[in-house]
Motif scaffolding. Sequence first.
Motif, PDB file in Angstrom:
ATOM      1  N   ASP A 130       0.906  -1.184  -0.027  1.00 60.47           N
ATOM      2  CA  ASP A 130      -0.008  -0.133   0.049  1.00 60.47           C
ATOM      3  C   ASP A 130       0.954   1.277   0.043  1.00 60.47           C
ATOM      4  O   ASP A 130       0.583   2.296  -0.656  1.00 60.47           O
ATOM      5  CB  ASP A 130      -1.021  -0.134   1.130  1.00 60.47           C
ATOM      6  CG  ASP A 130      -2.009  -1.162   1.118  1.00 60.47           C
ATOM      7  OD1 ASP A 130      -2.689  -1.131  -0.072  1.00 60.47           O
ATOM      8  OD2 ASP A 130      -2.233  -1.400   2.210  1.00 60.47           O
ATOM      9  N   CYS A 131       2.158   1.291   0.756  1.00 62.43           N
ATOM     10  CA  CYS A 131       2.989   2.336   0.849  1.00 62.43           C
ATOM     11  C   CYS A 131       3.403   2.702  -0.448  1.00 62.43           C
ATOM     12  O   CYS A 131       3.460   4.035  -0.937  1.00 62.43           O
ATOM     13  CB  CYS A 131       4.058   2.209   1.969  1.00 62.43           C
ATOM     14  SG  CYS A 131       3.262   2.042   3.365  1.00 62.43           S
ATOM     15  N   GLY A 132       3.861   1.702  -1.280  1.00 59.92           N
ATOM     16  CA  GLY A 132       4.225   1.854  -2.509  1.00 59.92           C
ATOM     17  C   GLY A 132       3.236   2.440  -3.398  1.00 59.92           C
ATOM     18  O   GLY A 132       3.440   3.288  -4.449  1.00 59.92           O
ATOM     19  N   VAL A 133       1.943   1.790  -3.430  1.00 57.99           N
ATOM     20  CA  VAL A 133       0.873   2.284  -4.350  1.00 57.99           C
ATOM     21  C   VAL A 133       0.433   3.684  -3.869  1.00 57.99           C
ATOM     22  O   VAL A 133       0.106   4.507  -4.881  1.00 57.99           O
ATOM     23  CB  VAL A 133      -0.503   1.398  -4.106  1.00 57.99           C
ATOM     24  CG1 VAL A 133      -1.616   1.886  -4.841  1.00 57.99           C
ATOM     25  CG2 VAL A 133       0.066  -0.010  -4.543  1.00 57.99           C
ATOM     26  N   LEU A 134       0.741   4.191  -2.703  1.00 57.61           N
ATOM     27  CA  LEU A 134       0.246   5.624  -2.329  1.00 57.61           C
ATOM     28  C   LEU A 134       1.023   6.430  -2.917  1.00 57.61           C
ATOM     29  O   LEU A 134       0.854   7.449  -3.221  1.00 57.61           O
ATOM     30  CB  LEU A 134       0.228   5.636  -0.760  1.00 57.61           C
ATOM     31  CG  LEU A 134       0.004   6.841  -0.083  1.00 57.61           C
ATOM     32  CD1 LEU A 134      -1.579   7.284  -0.222  1.00 57.61           C
ATOM     33  CD2 LEU A 134       0.465   7.276   1.328  1.00 57.61           C
ATOM     34  N   THR A 135       2.627   6.110  -2.510  1.00 56.70           N
ATOM     35  CA  THR A 135       3.680   7.081  -2.966  1.00 56.70           C
ATOM     36  C   THR A 135       3.994   7.140  -4.271  1.00 56.70           C
ATOM     37  O   THR A 135       4.672   8.003  -4.788  1.00 56.70           O
ATOM     38  CB  THR A 135       4.819   6.989  -2.013  1.00 56.70           C
ATOM     39  OG1 THR A 135       5.288   5.769  -2.157  1.00 56.70           O
ATOM     40  CG2 THR A 135       4.325   7.121  -0.673  1.00 56.70           C
ATOM     41  N   GLY A 136       3.810   5.923  -5.116  1.00 53.33           N
ATOM     42  CA  GLY A 136       4.462   5.768  -6.230  1.00 53.33           C
ATOM     43  C   GLY A 136       5.898   5.673  -6.260  1.00 53.33           C
ATOM     44  O   GLY A 136       6.464   5.800  -7.303  1.00 53.33           O
TER      45      GLY A 136
END
Length: 320
Positions: free
Chosen positions: A43-49
């Motif tokens: 999720d952190c990757g998907v949130l921040t790109g």
Amino acid sequence: MKAAIRNEYCTPDQLEIGRIALPRPGDDEILVKVKATTVNRTDCGVLTGKPWAIRLFTGLFKPVRPITGTDFAGIVVDKGNNVDQFQIGDHAYGFFDQGLSSHAEYLAVSTKKAVLRKPENVTFEQAAASLEGAHYAFYFLKDLKLNAGDRILINGGTGAIGNAALQLLKHINVRVTVTCETEFIEVLKSQGAERVIDYQKEDFTTINDQFDHIFDAVGKSSFGKCKPLLKSKGIYISSELGKNWQNPVLALLSPFMPGKKVKFPFPYSIKRSMKFIDELVVNEGFTPLIDRRYRLEDIEKAYEYVLSGQKKGNVVLAFD
Ligand SMILES: NC(=O)c1ccc[n+]([C@@H]2O[C@H](COP(=O)([O-])OP(=O)(O)OC[C@H]3O[C@@H](n4cnc5c(N)ncnc54)[C@H](OP(=O)(O)O)[C@@H]3O)[C@@H](O)[C@H]2O)c1
């Protein structure tokens, strides 16, 4: 319904809880009332790109899905015309690493994705927390061709991936040495670890021991540092790219290198890993480590905690 929304790649403080229309299920979709979901490293990757490569899957310039969330457990409240495998009232759970828009009170999800009936013997929270870390653990370990009695060292036994790996290895009687902080030594022993190294007191790369394989589940070591601890044909796997992308590069070069090697497995079919995990959960062979629980309204705090790198297993967003 309430949902965590953003229109650009952003930091947790820019994520807003907004009210939007309830999604309508398409022909192959179920509408699920979410009872639990997690905030995880994916999720952190998907949130921040970040890392940038994730945008190849989630949207190059801006996120394809404004609502965050990659996993869920909840109740089916409506379904499309082509859906036979779920009935209204069924309990379902699922995961998709590119995003499911599950940080919301409801989500519409295709039954062609990795979505299964939730096992009856676990809670919604446990079901949602059984997916992301265990999926990666399954794929990171899959190529090792492990046998009972093999010895493996896992760096980071309290991470979602490392803790799932420890539990998966217990079932095939692999002897696991694992690292963690002092407080969790007994927990990891009770989960089947043969030896636990307190990483705050001892650097595992300096111990006088050898392993068939090393899995750095928190990506904090390097092949170079771990090499002396590997047996002659030992394999090193890390969940992170490493400095200058050294782990995938070394994995590409490995077929040309004799002896100790690096592998950098790419998780692919989530349906396959989820089927495996589902069977373990049904047979009470996997219990996810759950750390903190947050409400949807406090999702910013949940993301910040997960991004701090200190979560123990899984962070749950609980509804109701
Ligand atoms: N390659 C992929 O496809 C992929 C996919 C998902 C995630 N990842 C990456 O995999 C890594 C692990 O993800 P995760 O969700 O399992 O992590 P996580 O749950 O966020 O891991 C945090 C845990 O690791 C422990 N830890 C941190 N540094 C440690 C160290 N040096 N030695 C031992 N334990 C340590 C922390 O304990 P303390 O609080 O005591 O420090 C904490 O309990 C992340 O870096 C993530 O970005 C990769």
